[in-house]
Design an enzyme around this catalytic site. Structure first.
Site, short mmCIF file in Angstrom:
data_model
loop_
_atom_site.label_atom_id
_atom_site.label_comp_id
_atom_site.label_asym_id
_atom_site.label_seq_id
_atom_site.Cartn_x
_atom_site.Cartn_y
_atom_site.Cartn_z
N GLU A 186 27.76 -1.83 31.02
CA GLU A 186 27.80 -3.28 31.09
C GLU A 186 26.40 -3.90 31.14
O GLU A 186 26.27 -5.12 31.22
CB GLU A 186 28.63 -3.73 32.31
CG GLU A 186 30.09 -3.35 32.17
CD GLU A 186 30.97 -3.94 33.25
OE1 GLU A 186 30.51 -4.87 33.98
OE2 GLU A 186 32.13 -3.51 33.37
N ASN B 160 42.29 -0.11 45.17
CA ASN B 160 42.55 -0.79 43.89
C ASN B 160 43.41 0.10 42.99
O ASN B 160 42.96 1.16 42.55
CB ASN B 160 41.22 -1.11 43.21
CG ASN B 160 41.37 -1.86 41.90
OD1 ASN B 160 42.47 -2.19 41.47
ND2 ASN B 160 40.25 -2.14 41.27
N CYS C 58 36.37 -2.96 40.12
CA CYS C 58 35.78 -2.71 41.43
C CYS C 58 34.43 -2.02 41.33
O CYS C 58 33.67 -2.02 42.30
CB CYS C 58 36.75 -1.95 42.32
SG CYS C 58 37.37 -0.42 41.64
N HIS C 59 34.09 -1.46 40.17
CA HIS C 59 32.76 -0.86 40.01
C HIS C 59 31.67 -1.94 40.06
O HIS C 59 30.50 -1.61 40.24
CB HIS C 59 32.67 -0.06 38.71
CG HIS C 59 32.91 -0.84 37.47
ND1 HIS C 59 34.19 -1.05 36.98
CD2 HIS C 59 32.06 -1.46 36.63
CE1 HIS C 59 34.10 -1.77 35.87
NE2 HIS C 59 32.82 -2.04 35.64
N TYR D 179 29.69 -6.66 48.70
CA TYR D 179 30.93 -6.61 49.48
C TYR D 179 31.03 -7.83 50.38
O TYR D 179 32.08 -8.48 50.46
CB TYR D 179 30.98 -5.34 50.34
CG TYR D 179 31.09 -4.06 49.56
CD1 TYR D 179 32.32 -3.58 49.11
CD2 TYR D 179 29.96 -3.29 49.29
CE1 TYR D 179 32.42 -2.40 48.41
CE2 TYR D 179 30.05 -2.10 48.59
CZ TYR D 179 31.28 -1.66 48.14
OH TYR D 179 31.37 -0.48 47.44
#
Length: 187
Positions: free
Chosen positions: A179, A144, A152-153, A121
């Site tokens: 991912e 979002n 945003c994850h 962040y």
């Protein structure tokens, strides 16, 4: 809300897409994908669509499955993402539900944090010229309108914690495992 024909005036097309992290509400306008919402169970969809109609001043239209026009490509790309074959979304986006600092942060996130990576962040705050605004970045992530597509994850705590997520922490873990950032659970 479920009409058989597309409205002639300002409209948004919507559907609910099943996914491995739960049902997702997708909505698009002629300008692009405008909203992705988690937890789109039957008890919540009406409220979600009502809020969008009110905010955008548009009629809502839900085409029959497979007959989507505005959502055909977002559906295809989200299905490919969950299948592990898509690493970057390439969709027109309607940004009307985000503005100011929040939009600036989301655009930077989309531009600079690729599939399979994470950012803190605080680091994201510094990238938009606001060092020390980590909490404001967290608020931007929470607002979002296009999670998953604007990922945003991929934003985590600077100390290594996973941080929060509108879809729930388990969904965030699942996406980061998809991912390759986190290991997949053994069972």
């Amino acid at each position: 809300m479920d009409s058989t024909e597309r409205p002639r005036g300002p409209h948004l097309e919507w559907t609910v897409l099943p996914s491995e992290i739960g049902p997702l509400l997708l909505a698009a306008t002629p300008e692009g994908l405008v909203r992705v919402e988690f937890h789109a169970g039957p008890d919540r969809v009406g409220r979600m669509i009502g809020a969008l109609v009110s905010r955008l001043g548009a009629e809502a239209w839900r085409p029959d499955p497979g007959r989507e026009v505005l959502l055909a490509e977002p559906i295809r790309q989200l299905e490919a993402y969950f299948a592990g074959t898509l690493r970057r979304f390439d969709l027109p986006l309607d940004w009307r539900l985000s503005s100011g600092f929040n939009r600036q942060v989301l655009l930077e996130l989309d531009r600079s944090v690729p599939y399979g990576s994470v950012v803190g962040y605080g680091e994201l705050a510094a990238r938009v010229g606001q060092p020390g605004a980590a909490q404001a970045v967290g608020n931007a992530m929470g607002s979002n309108p296009l999670p998953l597509v604007v990922a945003c994850h991929r934003v985590v705590e600077n100390d290594g914690g996973i941080g929060g997520f509108g879809g729930g922490v388990e969904a965030k873990r699942t996406l980061l495992a998809l991912e390759g950032v986190l290991p997949r659970p053994l069972f």
